[in-house]
Design an enzyme around this catalytic site. Structure first.
Site, mmCIF file in Angstrom:
data_model
loop_
_atom_site.group_PDB
_atom_site.id
_atom_site.type_symbol
_atom_site.label_atom_id
_atom_site.label_comp_id
_atom_site.label_asym_id
_atom_site.label_seq_id
_atom_site.Cartn_x
_atom_site.Cartn_y
_atom_site.Cartn_z
ATOM 1 N N SER A 41 61.612 4.570 73.035
ATOM 2 C CA SER A 41 61.756 5.789 73.841
ATOM 3 C C SER A 41 62.272 5.419 75.222
ATOM 4 O O SER A 41 61.630 4.656 75.954
ATOM 5 C CB SER A 41 60.405 6.501 73.974
ATOM 6 N N MET A 68 62.771 17.090 78.108
ATOM 7 C CA MET A 68 61.624 17.888 78.576
ATOM 8 C C MET A 68 62.093 18.902 79.607
ATOM 9 O O MET A 68 62.902 18.574 80.485
ATOM 10 C CB MET A 68 60.574 16.983 79.214
ATOM 11 N N MET A 168 52.661 13.970 66.660
ATOM 12 C CA MET A 168 52.415 13.437 68.008
ATOM 13 C C MET A 168 51.050 12.764 68.062
ATOM 14 O O MET A 168 50.041 13.349 67.647
ATOM 15 C CB MET A 168 52.483 14.551 69.053
ATOM 16 N N ASP A 206 54.587 9.211 67.594
ATOM 17 C CA ASP A 206 55.084 9.044 68.965
ATOM 18 C C ASP A 206 53.911 9.176 69.927
ATOM 19 O O ASP A 206 53.252 10.217 69.970
ATOM 20 C CB ASP A 206 56.127 10.133 69.252
HETATM 21 O O1 LIG Z 1 57.351 11.820 73.657
HETATM 22 C C1 LIG Z 1 56.883 11.088 74.474
HETATM 23 C C2 LIG Z 1 55.933 11.610 75.470
HETATM 24 O O2 LIG Z 1 55.751 12.951 75.235
HETATM 25 C C3 LIG Z 1 57.268 9.637 74.529
HETATM 26 O O3 LIG Z 1 58.250 9.370 73.558
HETATM 27 C C4 LIG Z 1 56.081 8.744 74.323
HETATM 28 O O4 LIG Z 1 55.106 9.033 75.216
HETATM 29 C C5 LIG Z 1 56.461 7.278 74.361
HETATM 30 O O5 LIG Z 1 55.783 6.588 75.328
HETATM 31 P P1 LIG Z 1 54.637 5.522 75.029
HETATM 32 O O6 LIG Z 1 55.088 4.703 73.874
HETATM 33 O O7 LIG Z 1 54.543 4.774 76.313
HETATM 34 O O8 LIG Z 1 53.379 6.282 74.695
#
Ligand SMILES: O=C(CO)[C@H](O)[C@H](O)COP(=O)(O)O
Length: 252
Positions: A41, A68, A168, A206
């Site tokens: 990401s 976002m 998520m 994610d």
């Molecule tokens: O969608 C996301 C946040 O909404 C990011 O892709 C996600 O948080 C990735 O960051 P990390 O691996 O540091 O948690």
């Protein structure tokens, strides 16, 4: 549905990858036997040096691009003009994650600018099935994302409409949060539905994915892993290799 990105939403050559080819339904069938995917990401990248940050993750599968709008989530990142430039210079295909309201209106424009995969939130779409069909028609893989509090039940029987489900494992909005292991039963529900229906839909996680947590998600059925701080918190190429090895250890 007409695109709502105005003059910028010109149809672009879709950036492909030797491993993927053009994301058609037929290709999707071929991918049934593929291994896991590591998608860094760029939320955790240096936004001033995005091109070199993209080159640093060339050994990954896709680049996860977090859009976002400061409405659907309390954070603001980028919109079509920047995603279009990322699409133009990225060595790997784009996995766009839309954390925006009114996905029905805005998502098709990201497919039109050439993103390999476009994932919108179930909570932000009035007609997820129609939107997914539109994304596929444009030529992108269609993904649906569920926030931690969203019930998976209504979406299990809709699985054939999607190429990817994003469960998520943090509240969307920020990188660097802790992995929510209590999302694993939800992930397993999708993995079971996928197996029962004989689909090759990708199951993505994610949030909080690291070498310590990726195995938990893989064990529960995830095959596509987004990692921000775990990749950009070190030497990206090394971190990607470590994540790949840790996930493979728990592959189904
Ligand atoms: O969608 C996301 C946040 O909404 C990011 O892709 C996600 O948080 C990735 O960051 P990390 O691996 O540091 O948690």
């Amino acid at each position: 549905m007409a695109s709502s990105l105005g003059g910028r939403a010109r149809r672009r050559t879709r950036r492909t990858h030797p491993c993927y080819g053009t994301p058609t339904r037929a290709t999707s069938k071929l991918l049934a036997v593929t291994a896991q995917r590591i998608n860094p990401s760029i939320l955790s990248a240096d936004f001033v040096n995005l091109q070199s940050e993209l080159e640093a993750i060339a050994s990954a599968d896709l680049v996860h691009v977090d859009v976002m709008d400061n409405h659907f989530v309390p954070n603001l990142t980028m919109g079509p003009p920047i995603v279009e430039r990322i699409q133009a210079v990225s060595p790997i295909p784009l996995d766009v994650h839309l954390m925006i309201e009114d996905a029905d209106r805005w998502a098709p424009g990201y497919a039109e600018l050439g993103a390999y995969s476009v994932t919108f939130h179930a909570e932000a779409a009035a007609d997820p099935v129609a939107l997914a069909r539109r994304l596929r028609e444009i030529g992108a893989r269609a993904g649906i994302a569920l926030k931690p509090g969203t019930d998976p039940d209504p979406y299990l029987e809709l699985l054939p409409e999607f190429d990817q489900v994003l469960v998520m494992t943090v509240e969307p909005g920020f990188g660097g949060q802790s992995f929510m292991a209590d999302m694993m039963p939800k992930l397993r529900r999708f993995a079971e539905a996928k197996a029962a229906l004989g689909l090759d839909v990708w199951l993505q996680v994610d949030g909080g994915i690291s070498v310590d947590t990726i195995g938990i998600a893989a064990e529960a059925g995830a095959d596509t892993f987004v990692a921000g701080s775990a990749v950009y918190g070190g030497v990206p190429e090394d971190r990607i290799a470590q994540l790949r090895a840790a996930a493979a250890h728990h592959a189904h």
